[in-house]
Write an enzyme that holds these catalytic residues in place. Structure first.
Site, short mmCIF file in Angstrom:
data_model
loop_
_atom_site.label_atom_id
_atom_site.label_comp_id
_atom_site.label_asym_id
_atom_site.label_seq_id
_atom_site.Cartn_x
_atom_site.Cartn_y
_atom_site.Cartn_z
CE LYS A 115 -4.29 -1.81 1.89
NZ LYS A 115 -5.22 -1.83 3.04
CE LYS A 197 -8.89 -12.06 -3.73
NZ LYS A 197 -8.42 -11.89 -2.38
CE LYS A 200 -13.03 -4.22 -1.04
NZ LYS A 200 -13.78 -3.74 0.10
#
Ligand code: TRP
Length: 333
Positions: A115, A197, A200
């Protein structure tokens, strides 16, 4: 809470819309855990603000997520269902645990490193402290088990380390939680890049099916899904990742076995196959979406549920926090 059942804790951040991958991996499971465990489920809005959020969006997403869970079968009477920021003990416990957590450990966390790269202009203290807040969530409820996906394993490990460290430094206080690795549901991949994967927050939203997508959108996205050129509908994730992903989605949503699905589509073309997958997914989403909308429209009910949930959560959390405060030497009047 029933004494003879183990306590299970799980939380999800109210960011973006969830995808059918989240549905398979999380939403569906929450409802199914309710009978076997004392379940504590939270909307982790305090975790969400570690990356920038639009306030109005965060607020709306929190309610939408709560309604979605109820629509998927989470029964607020059977579990403890609440919004993290409604229970002040989380922030308080996090602070207490911070003093038992080393900066070096946090700097080494994979998700923090990822992140930090993705949000290089906003590497804030909250982002770094994220795992300690997560430990606080889990430990406050004397949790026995936490269902974890691959991406959260390291966070559970550090939670266990912190719990053991506290128990050793003072005296046994926290239950040391175990991970349960959710039923091996199929891993749902991106429709346009089936080696990744389904996410969202994917760059191209056409690769993800969101829980909020309407029928036409679902069918259009499946029509455009990547397959291959040999026109053979077989489950072979290695060589045929696109087709295999669609088959995995189809079997998951239809409840059919892989053999059955392969037989059903034997000799059929990819066009028909993709349409069938789109239809089964759209058919499953429609009633969930309708129920979510019904619940969202009943603001008073939803607010009541969350207020109740926060109260239930607070009682348990405060008890653990009081123990911790006593052990670390905070004067208690
Ligand atoms: N970090 C988790 C996620 O993004 C959400 C979360 C917050 C959580 N607190 C938790 C998960 C406690 C399990 C237990 O998926």
């Amino acid at each position: 809470m029933e004494e003879n059942k183990k306590t299970l804790y799980s939380a999800i951040q109210p960011t973006n819309s969830l995808t059918i991958g989240n549905y398979i991996g999380t939403l569906r499971n929450w409802a199914s855990y309710q009978n076997d465990y004392n379940c504590v489920f939270a909307m982790a809005d305090m975790h969400a603000i570690t990356v920038r959020q639009q306030p109005a969006q965060l607020r709306a997403n929190t309610l939408a997520l709560a309604a979605l869970f109820i629509a998927c079968g989470v029964d607020p009477d059977k579990c403890t269902f609440y919004v993290q920021s409604h229970v002040p003990c989380h922030a308080e416990m996090c602070w207490a645990l911070n003093s038992l957590t080393y900066v070096g450990e946090m700097e080494r966390m994979t998700q923090f490193k990822d992140k930090s790269k993705r949000h290089a202009d906003n590497i804030n203290m909250g982002l770094m402290d994220y795992p300690v807040l997560m430990a606080a969530d889990i430990l406050l409820y004397q949790t026995d088990v936490v269902p974890v996906g691959l991406d959260q394993r390291q966070h559970l490990e550090i939670t266990r380390d912190i719990a053991i460290r506290f128990n050793n430094a003072y005296s046994p206080t926290f239950t040391v939680p175990e991970g349960i690795y959710a039923k091996v549901g199929a891993k749902i991949c991106d429709l346009l890049d089936p080696t990744k994967k389904m996410s969202k927050s994917a760059e191209n939203p056409n690769g993800s099916i969101f829980m909020t997508d309407d029928r036409d959108t679902v069918i259009r996205k499946f029509k455009r899904a990547v397959t291959d050129s040999d026109n053979c509908i077989k489950y072979d994730p290695e060589n045929k990742p696109g087709v295999s992903n669609l088959l995995a989605i189809y079997t998951t949503f239809s409840g059919k076995s892989m053999d059955e699905a392969e037989r059903e589509f034997d000799g059929k073309g990819y066009g028909d196959f993709k349409l069938a997958v789109g239809e089964i997914v759209a058919d499953k989403l429609a009633p969930v979406q309708a129920e979510q909308k019904r619940i969202l429209d009943d603001k008073a009910y939803l607010q009541g549920v969350l207020a109740n949930g926060a109260e239930k959560a607070y009682k348990v959390a405060r008890k653990t926090l009081s123990k911790v405060y006593k052990k670390i030497g905070f004067f208690q009047a």
